[in-house]
Design a protein around this motif. Structure first.
Motif, PDB file in Angstrom:
ATOM      1  N   GLY A 105       7.718  12.894   9.076  1.00 31.76           N
ATOM      2  CA  GLY A 105       8.350  12.968   7.821  1.00 31.76           C
ATOM      3  C   GLY A 105       7.275  12.516   6.634  1.00 31.76           C
ATOM      4  O   GLY A 105       7.851  12.108   5.645  1.00 31.76           O
ATOM      5  N   ILE A 106       5.986  12.314   6.944  1.00 33.09           N
ATOM      6  CA  ILE A 106       5.178  11.748   5.901  1.00 33.09           C
ATOM      7  C   ILE A 106       4.661  13.067   4.767  1.00 33.09           C
ATOM      8  O   ILE A 106       4.334  14.054   5.300  1.00 33.09           O
TER       9      ILE A 106
ATOM     10  N   VAL B 164       0.256  -0.468  13.872  1.00 36.28           N
ATOM     11  CA  VAL B 164       0.208   0.474  12.562  1.00 36.28           C
ATOM     12  C   VAL B 164      -0.493   1.556  13.091  1.00 36.28           C
ATOM     13  O   VAL B 164      -0.977   2.562  12.343  1.00 36.28           O
TER      14      VAL B 164
ATOM     15  N   LYS C   7       0.238  -0.523   6.844  1.00 40.49           N
ATOM     16  CA  LYS C   7       1.508  -0.171   7.563  1.00 40.49           C
ATOM     17  C   LYS C   7       1.863   1.310   7.160  1.00 40.49           C
ATOM     18  O   LYS C   7       2.014   1.404   6.006  1.00 40.49           O
ATOM     19  N   PRO C   8       2.102   2.176   8.008  1.00 38.05           N
ATOM     20  CA  PRO C   8       2.377   3.715   7.757  1.00 38.05           C
ATOM     21  C   PRO C   8       3.776   3.536   7.085  1.00 38.05           C
ATOM     22  O   PRO C   8       4.702   3.061   7.579  1.00 38.05           O
TER      23      PRO C   8
ATOM     24  N   HIS D  67       6.768   8.172   5.674  1.00 35.07           N
ATOM     25  CA  HIS D  67       7.854   8.798   5.993  1.00 35.07           C
ATOM     26  C   HIS D  67       9.204   8.143   5.857  1.00 35.07           C
ATOM     27  O   HIS D  67      10.098   8.408   6.087  1.00 35.07           O
TER      28      HIS D  67
ATOM     29  N   GLY E  76      12.648  -1.851   7.921  1.00 27.86           N
ATOM     30  CA  GLY E  76      11.603  -2.780   8.602  1.00 27.86           C
ATOM     31  C   GLY E  76      10.373  -2.910   7.650  1.00 27.86           C
ATOM     32  O   GLY E  76       9.430  -3.483   8.064  1.00 27.86           O
TER      33      GLY E  76
ATOM     34  N   ASP F  12       9.268  -5.691   5.829  1.00 32.06           N
ATOM     35  CA  ASP F  12       9.364  -7.233   5.565  1.00 32.06           C
ATOM     36  C   ASP F  12       8.325  -7.859   4.664  1.00 32.06           C
ATOM     37  O   ASP F  12       8.658  -9.141   4.392  1.00 32.06           O
ATOM     38  N   ARG F  13       7.203  -7.080   4.500  1.00 37.22           N
ATOM     39  CA  ARG F  13       6.336  -7.797   3.859  1.00 37.22           C
ATOM     40  C   ARG F  13       6.443  -7.549   2.285  1.00 37.22           C
ATOM     41  O   ARG F  13       6.841  -6.496   2.065  1.00 37.22           O
TER      42      ARG F  13
END
Ligand code: SF4
Ligand SMILES: [Zn+2]
Ligand SMILES: [Zn+2]
Lengths: 261, 64
Positions: A121-122, A233, B12-13, B16, B39, B41-42
């Motif tokens: 979904g990006i 990541v 972080k990705p 999406h 998610g 949290d930063r």
């Protein structure tokens, strides 16, 4: 050095390390972040791009998309025996879409069976009426030091907290205030006593110490014990990242020892 | 313009997660709670979502 797992959820691993040093922790932190080989799109051949984003930006966005791959199968392009790139050092993709509509990472077609896009979904770009995108892309394996799109994880560590509560010194009000003021909900009041629910949540902010006027609670850190966090990541899971980190650190140590002797 | 694929500060990705975030906050959910749920949290990732504006559909009307 002794490891003990605390928990693992959503690709975030936490563990306690005993009998170690900040130097060792930092070595693990840095290697897990920027020395682990990860596959990412490197070269993009644009055949057609009439979307609002420039070719460079589309390519840069493609590069950041996490890819699922088998780390054992891929070599770095420079270390591969081939000259022009082969299945052992490269993965190929194509993308073709006509507007109107959004282009997602899920629209990318992988040409190898064992390489996939991690998140479908990006958003990559958006196409208006009569706009079109068509391109070919090549992914390679490299490390985070080379480019942050190859970063495997975000890692961090902190000293293990030692919280000492002197029940006699604290008034009931102060106890309630501690519960209130702690941002990590470390305390609870039970039976008139200030209890520590989970000291591993503590971030050593010392808000509780200040609240009780430096009298009654002391928060110090164990300088040989750490709480370590690894958040993936990439498509690799944190335990594999830790294992690979140990392997790389071992190799680096060997190299130094070899040079000395 | 368009949501970054990864958080510009930590890597972080996040790309999406944007559409779900947008939908849920537009439906009246509290943005802080949605971010917790996703998610993020930063505070780097959180500020990225809180301050982002989609403008690409407007830019698409102009010639490159
Ligand atoms: S130092 Fe901060 S996080 Fe730790 S117990 Fe005290 S208030 Fe809570
Ligand atoms: Zn090769
Ligand atoms: Zn971030």
């Amino acid at each position: 050095m002794e490891l003990e797992k605390i928990d693992e959820e959503d690709g975030k691993l936490r563990f306690v390390v005993k009998d170690s040093s900040p130097a060792m922790m930092n070595a693990i932190r840095r290697i897990s972040m920027n020395q682990i080989p990860v596959l990412a799109i490197e070269d993009v051949g644009i055949i057609e791009n009439s979307s609002a984003l420039f070719d460079e930006i589309v390519a840069q966005r493609l590069g950041q998309i996490p890819l699922v791959f088998d780390p054992k199968k891929f070599d770095a392009r420079e270390e591969c025996d081939c000259e022009e790139g082969c299945v052992n050092c490269e993965a190929k993709f194509t993308l073709q879409k006509e507007g109107p509509g959004k282009v997602y990472s899920g629209d990318i077609v992988s040409e190898s069976d064992d390489v996939e896009i991690l998140y479908d979904g990006i958003p990559i770009t958006e196409l208006d009426e009569n706009q079109e995108i068509e391109l070919e892309a090549t992914a390679i394996v490299s490390i985070g030091e080379d480019h942050s799109k190859h970063q495997a994880a975000i890692s961090s560590y902190q000293y293990y907290p030692i919280i000492d509560v002197d029940q006699e010194e604290l008034t009931d009000d102060e106890k309630e205030e501690c519960v209130e003021v702690c941002p990590r909900n470390v305390f609870e009041v039970d039976d008139g006593k200030l209890k520590i629910v989970d000291e591993k949540r503590c971030t050593l902010c010392k808000e509780c110490v200040q609240e009780t006027d430096f009298d009654g609670i002391t928060v110090t850190s164990d300088e040989e014990k750490f709480i370590f966090k690894i958040e993936s990541v990439s498509s690799l899971n944190p335990e594999d990242i830790l294992e690979k980190t140990a392997e790389i650190l071992d190799g680096k140590a060997e190299k130094v020892i070899g040079k000395l002797g | 313009m368009i949501i970054p694929v990864r958080c510009i500060s930590c890597g972080k990705p996040v790309g999406h997660l944007w559409e779900e975030y947008k939908e849920r906050t537009e439906d009246g959910e509290d943005s802080g709670e949605v971010l917790d749920d996703l998610g993020l949290d930063r505070y780097c990732c959180r500020s990225l979502f809180l301050t982002h504006t989609d403008l690409i559909h407007r830019a698409a009307k102009f010639k490159k």
